[in-house]
Design an enzyme around this catalytic site. Sequence first.
Site, PDB file in Angstrom:
ATOM      1  N   GLU A 149       0.931  -1.193   0.150  1.00 15.40           N
ATOM      2  CA  GLU A 149      -0.012  -0.082  -0.057  1.00 15.40           C
ATOM      3  C   GLU A 149       0.880   1.262  -0.138  1.00 15.40           C
ATOM      4  O   GLU A 149       0.463   2.406  -0.319  1.00 15.40           O
ATOM      5  CB  GLU A 149      -0.842  -0.003   1.455  1.00 15.40           C
ATOM      6  CG  GLU A 149      -2.024  -1.313   1.216  1.00 15.40           C
ATOM      7  CD  GLU A 149      -2.967  -0.795   0.169  1.00 15.40           C
ATOM      8  OE1 GLU A 149      -3.372   0.084  -0.151  1.00 15.40           O
ATOM      9  OE2 GLU A 149      -3.506  -2.058  -0.416  1.00 15.40           O
ATOM     10  N   GLU A 158      -1.572   9.591   0.115  1.00 17.39           N
ATOM     11  CA  GLU A 158      -1.736   9.240  -1.294  1.00 17.39           C
ATOM     12  C   GLU A 158      -1.115  10.258  -2.389  1.00 17.39           C
ATOM     13  O   GLU A 158      -0.839  11.606  -2.171  1.00 17.39           O
ATOM     14  CB  GLU A 158      -3.369   9.316  -1.864  1.00 17.39           C
ATOM     15  CG  GLU A 158      -3.793   8.868  -2.705  1.00 17.39           C
ATOM     16  CD  GLU A 158      -5.378   8.595  -3.031  1.00 17.39           C
ATOM     17  OE1 GLU A 158      -5.834   8.424  -4.010  1.00 17.39           O
ATOM     18  OE2 GLU A 158      -6.071   8.775  -1.890  1.00 17.39           O
ATOM     19  N   ASN A 196     -14.652   6.115   7.326  1.00 10.83           N
ATOM     20  CA  ASN A 196     -13.509   5.394   8.030  1.00 10.83           C
ATOM     21  C   ASN A 196     -12.801   6.121   9.129  1.00 10.83           C
ATOM     22  O   ASN A 196     -12.470   5.574  10.098  1.00 10.83           O
ATOM     23  CB  ASN A 196     -12.504   5.009   6.959  1.00 10.83           C
ATOM     24  CG  ASN A 196     -13.289   3.506   6.140  1.00 10.83           C
ATOM     25  OD1 ASN A 196     -13.866   2.870   6.794  1.00 10.83           O
ATOM     26  ND2 ASN A 196     -12.648   3.383   4.726  1.00 10.83           N
TER      27      ASN A 196
END
Length: 296
Positions: A149, A158, A196
Site C-alpha cells: 500500500e 496518497e 472510515n
Amino acid sequence: MIRRVMSLLVALGAVVAALVVLPAATAQAATCATAWSSSSVYTNGGSVSYNGRNYTAKWWTQNERPGSSDVWADKGACGTGGGGEDPGQSNGFVVSEAQFNQMFPNRNPFYTYQGLTDALSAYPAFANTGSDEIKKREAAAFLANVSHETGGLVYIKEVNEANYPHYCDASQPYGCPAGQSAYYGKGPIQLSWNFNYKAAGDALGIDLLNNPYLVEQNAAIAWKTGLWYWNTQSGPGTMTGHNAIVNNAGFGETIRSINGAIECNGGNPAQVQSRIDKFTQFTQVLGTTTGSNLSC
C-alpha cells in the site's frame, strides 16, 4: 617446635577457608556476531548470531537459518552486542527492529519501529494469537500488505492529489467537518473516506473526523489506524485480515478484505502477485511459513 607447627597449620587453615568461600568467577558470554540475515550470502567461516547464539558457516549458504541446518556450526551462547534476529523482544512483538529494518530498507523515517510497537497495545491479539508460526505469519501478512500500500513504507499519504476531493461522503450525518479534500489515503494502510476516519477515531478514542491529519503527523496513530482496519474491518471481503490468518483461511483473504473488489477474482492478478511475493519474502525473514490459499 610443635607449637610453632600448630600455629602455622592454623594460619594455613584460615587461608584455605578464606579461599573456599570466595565466589567462583562468572563466565562472560561471548560478544554476538553480526545478526544473521536471510537475504545475505555466507561462505565458509562466515560468522553470524541468531537467537542469542553465535554460528559459523561451514560452506556457502543463503536463507538457511542457523540452528535449523547443518550448514552452520554452533559456537555457543552470546550475550553482548545484539544476539541476532531473535524474535523474542522485550516489547513482546514477534518482529525485531533489525528484521523491521531489513523488511523496509528504504522506508520513510516517519514510519518508526517504535511507533509500530507503541500501537500494539490497541489490539493485543494482533500477532499474538495461536502458535509462534501463526503469530509470525500474521505479522508478515500485515506488513506485506502495508508494504504494498505504501511502496515499502515510503509514502505517508496518497500520491494522486486529484483524488483528494473524492473521499467525502456528504450523505453521512456528520459530513466532512475537516473539509471535502481532507480524507485522502494516509498512513500504512492508506486510510481514506470520512466514514472510515470516523469509525477508526471512535474505536481508538481519537477525533480523526475533525483532525484526519493526525494520521500523517503521528507515527503511533498512523500505525493504530492500520491495525484498526486489519483487526476489525472486512472491507469488500468476508472476514478481517486478523481472522483470515489465525483461522487459516489464507493470505488471499487478507487481500480480499483490503482491495478485493479491484484486485481479486482476476481483477488485477499482477497486484495480487506483488502482495504474495512480499508476503513470501517477509515470512522468510521471520522464519515462518506462508500457509496455503495465497491468492484470491
